[in-house]
Write a protein that holds these residues in place. Structure first.
Motif, PDB file in Angstrom:
ATOM      1  N   SER A   1      13.545  13.153   7.380  1.00 50.28           N
ATOM      2  CA  SER A   1      14.873  12.542   7.440  1.00 50.28           C
ATOM      3  C   SER A   1      15.296  12.249   8.872  1.00 50.28           C
ATOM      4  O   SER A   1      16.157  11.397   9.105  1.00 50.28           O
ATOM      5  CB  SER A   1      15.907  13.458   6.785  1.00 50.28           C
ATOM      6  N   MET A   2      14.697  12.955   9.843  1.00 51.25           N
ATOM      7  CA  MET A   2      15.050  12.728  11.243  1.00 51.25           C
ATOM      8  C   MET A   2      14.474  11.424  11.765  1.00 51.25           C
ATOM      9  O   MET A   2      14.790  11.010  12.875  1.00 51.25           O
ATOM     10  CB  MET A   2      14.534  13.884  12.101  1.00 51.25           C
TER      11      MET A   2
ATOM     12  N   LEU B   1      22.053   6.330  15.113  1.00 47.76           N
ATOM     13  CA  LEU B   1      21.790   6.034  16.522  1.00 47.76           C
ATOM     14  C   LEU B   1      22.113   4.581  16.846  1.00 47.76           C
ATOM     15  O   LEU B   1      22.736   4.283  17.872  1.00 47.76           O
ATOM     16  CB  LEU B   1      20.323   6.327  16.854  1.00 47.76           C
ATOM     17  N   ILE B   2      21.701   3.669  15.962  1.00 49.56           N
ATOM     18  CA  ILE B   2      21.959   2.248  16.199  1.00 49.56           C
ATOM     19  C   ILE B   2      23.454   1.967  16.201  1.00 49.56           C
ATOM     20  O   ILE B   2      23.953   1.187  17.027  1.00 49.56           O
ATOM     21  CB  ILE B   2      21.233   1.409  15.128  1.00 49.56           C
TER      22      ILE B   2
ATOM     23  N   SER C   1      10.467  12.182  16.927  1.00 54.64           N
ATOM     24  CA  SER C   1      10.911  10.817  16.658  1.00 54.64           C
ATOM     25  C   SER C   1      12.377  10.637  17.037  1.00 54.64           C
ATOM     26  O   SER C   1      12.754   9.633  17.660  1.00 54.64           O
ATOM     27  CB  SER C   1      10.704  10.500  15.177  1.00 54.64           C
ATOM     28  N   ALA C   2      13.211  11.615  16.675  1.00 54.01           N
ATOM     29  CA  ALA C   2      14.637  11.526  17.006  1.00 54.01           C
ATOM     30  C   ALA C   2      14.851  11.509  18.517  1.00 54.01           C
ATOM     31  O   ALA C   2      15.650  10.723  19.032  1.00 54.01           O
ATOM     32  CB  ALA C   2      15.385  12.692  16.369  1.00 54.01           C
TER      33      ALA C   2
ATOM     34  N   LEU D   1      11.086   1.576  18.372  1.00 53.94           N
ATOM     35  CA  LEU D   1       9.888   1.930  19.134  1.00 53.94           C
ATOM     36  C   LEU D   1       9.661   3.442  19.141  1.00 53.94           C
ATOM     37  O   LEU D   1       8.513   3.906  19.037  1.00 53.94           O
ATOM     38  CB  LEU D   1      10.008   1.421  20.573  1.00 53.94           C
ATOM     39  N   GLY D   2      10.737   4.203  19.268  1.00 55.65           N
ATOM     40  CA  GLY D   2      10.604   5.654  19.258  1.00 55.65           C
ATOM     41  C   GLY D   2       9.984   6.160  17.972  1.00 55.65           C
ATOM     42  O   GLY D   2       9.072   6.988  17.979  1.00 55.65           O
ATOM     43  N   SER D   3      10.463   5.630  16.825  1.00 58.42           N
ATOM     44  CA  SER D   3       9.897   6.028  15.537  1.00 58.42           C
ATOM     45  C   SER D   3       8.448   5.588  15.407  1.00 58.42           C
ATOM     46  O   SER D   3       7.596   6.327  14.891  1.00 58.42           O
ATOM     47  CB  SER D   3      10.721   5.428  14.389  1.00 58.42           C
TER      48      SER D   3
END
Length: 509
Positions: free
Chosen positions: A241-242, A250-251, A386-387, A404-406
């Motif tokens: 879920s993170m 975040l967006i 990822s978070a 990109l992070g994910s």
């Protein structure tokens, strides 16, 4: 009806449910964007993300209760069955109360989560209504568990189908007549209640003999067993879920809720493909691997695992390549030019996700050999990383940085780390496994369909008829080339044996 027929009917109904849900999503999403606007639709998606986190309060009890109840049914132990249901009933009543408290407790934070949108009063109502319906889903959870334990997934799918068709029909009518976020929340909640009512109706004959007056000690001991079995699921679900569920928040904070629809649409096609790959190469492999592991045949288990991995890799690579080629014209026809960045979101996530899809059998292998805790830590640590990456890159590059992070985390955890896990289980070099048994079959499976796409893609326009014609040609090339490019001789013979035309010819010969 026999167990085998229940399984076949359940699989067929689940696939039909997936197809209908996908079609409903294709029809409803553009209407939601046009009627609510990007900001309104983004705010609605944030409300749904909050509700999605509420579902984690289940803590994996549904999964473990289904397993324990099925075992008790197989043993015809009515006392044990009643004790399990009593323990679950007490837990879910408490869970429903927790959801109600959290729903109204989070309302003061809603303006901050959604960056103070204009329709904040409607969002208060939407969150309150959907949160209360989620509480009802917990309060009336037992019928779903009973249906699953009796292997009546077909009845569960029928309830879901009725809900989806009714919900989509009313939603389309309302959105074409100027519906707001408030109306969308009411229609969504009524659909959920219809599904709950149908589940209760379908399960009424199955659970009437399962009730018993369990003692406090028995109920407490059973509840402890359920939590002990579901503990690993809690950590894994939290980690997952993170990744995708946290990104909309975040967006919203970094760029505003009007950017959430592009992220949601960009990931939608990938999650649909994930559902399809999971339906084909997911949990049903667990039983087959389990039998080989139980027979103490490690060499045969490894060879069968690698064979299935080749097929999964070839299919996943070809399917993702098709999605990448069609994404541009399809998204333009589906949601228009206003969400052009959705295509970039899909392109960024396509590589890490296809590597994840290619290794779907690896999860079943790890479950089979008792390495469940490896998957748990992979999901949990990966989700936290990822978070963190999404936050750092998002501060720099906005929504694209979040994506990109994910993508980076998934490429490392579901690609490189998973290959190392397989090496630990099979003894095959991680590099040789990744390149020789995952990427190379994927390349072969996608080769001829990609060549076809490269040669004909310039003729594809943002028109559904042209898109369908291209998809049909792409699929034909895939089905003609896949058995010879990816499958070995024994796998091809198995396919020919079970094809109706070939089987009838063989029988007549």
């Amino acid at each position: 009806m026999s167990l085998g027929k229940h399984l076949l009917r359940g699989s067929g109904m689940n696939m039909l449910d997936l197809v209908v849900k996908t079609l409903a999503m294709f029809f409803v999403t553009p209407l939601l964007i046009r009627s609510l606007g990007q900001s309104g639709y983004g705010s609605w998606l944030l409300v749904m993300s909050v509700v999605g986190y509420f579902l984690m309060i289940d803590m994996g009890v549904s999964f473990s209760a289904t397993r324990f109840l099925a075992v008790a049914l197989g043993r015809r132990d009515s006392g044990r069955q009643g004790t399990i249901l009593t323990a679950c009933r007490q837990f879910y009543r408490m869970a429903s109360l927790v959801v109600v408290v959290l729903t109204f407790g989070l309302m003061p934070l809603l303006p901050w989560l959604t960056s103070h949108p204009e329709n904040i009063s409607q969002l208060y109502f939407a969150l309150g209504l959907t949160g209360c319906v989620t509480a009802l889903r917990f309060y009336f959870r037992l019928p779903m568990i009973v249906l699953r334990a009796h292997v009546r997934y077909d009845l569960q799918a029928q309830a879901s189908l009725c809900r989806v068709v009714l919900q989509a029909t009313v939603m389309c009518w309302a959105l074409t007549h100027g519906a707001t976020v408030l109306h969308v929340a009411v229609i969504h909640s009524c659909g959920e209640c219809v599904e709950l009512g149908l589940q209760a109706f379908f399960s009424r004959k199955l659970d009437r003999h399962l009730r018993s007056d369990a003692s406090v000690e028995e109920t407490k001991a059973t509840r402890s067993e359920l939590f002990a079995y579901s503990r690993s699921i809690i950590a894994g679900s939290f980690g997952d879920s993170m990744r995708l569920q946290l990104n909309p928040f975040l967006i919203a904070q970094l760029q505003g809720v009007n950017h959430i629809p592009a992220y949601s649409v960009g990931t939608r096609l990938i999650t649909i493909l994930e559902d399809a790959v999971n339906a084909l190469f997911g949990g049903q492999l667990l039983s087959a691997f389990g039998q080989l592991h139980g027979a103490d045949e490690p060499d045969k288990l490894r060879s069968q695992y690698l064979r299935v991995t080749h097929i999964t890799s070839g299919f996943s690579a070809a399917a993702m390549a098709g999605v990448v080629f069609l994404a541009g014209p399809f998204l333009q026809s589906w949601v228009g030019e206003s969400l052009a960045s959705a295509h970039l979101v899909l392109m960024i996530l396509s590589v890490p996700y296809v590597i994840h899809f290619m290794q779907f059998p690896a999860y079943n292998l790890l479950y089979t050999v008792g390495k469940t805790h490896w998957i748990v830590w992979l999901c949990f640590i990966g989700g936290l990383c990822s978070a963190a990456l999404s936050l750092v890159l998002g501060l720099r590059y906005g929504m694209i940085g979040v994506v990109l992070g994910s993508g980076i985390e998934m490429f490392i955890s579901r690609g490189l780390v998973m290959a190392w896990f397989v090496h630990r289980c099979t003894g095959i070099s991680a590099a040789f496994y990744l390149f020789g048994h995952v990427l190379w079959p994927g390349f072969k499976g996608a080769l001829f369909p990609t060549l076809f796409a490269w040669a004909t893609f310039r003729f594809v326009t943002p028109d559904y008829s042209a898109i369908l014609l291209f998809a049909a040609g792409y699929g034909a090339v895939f089905f003609l080339s896949f058995p010879w490019m990816v499958m070995d001789g024994s796998a091809r013979r198995l396919i020919w044996k079970h094809l109706p035309v070939v089987g009838s010819r063989g029988a007549s010969a």
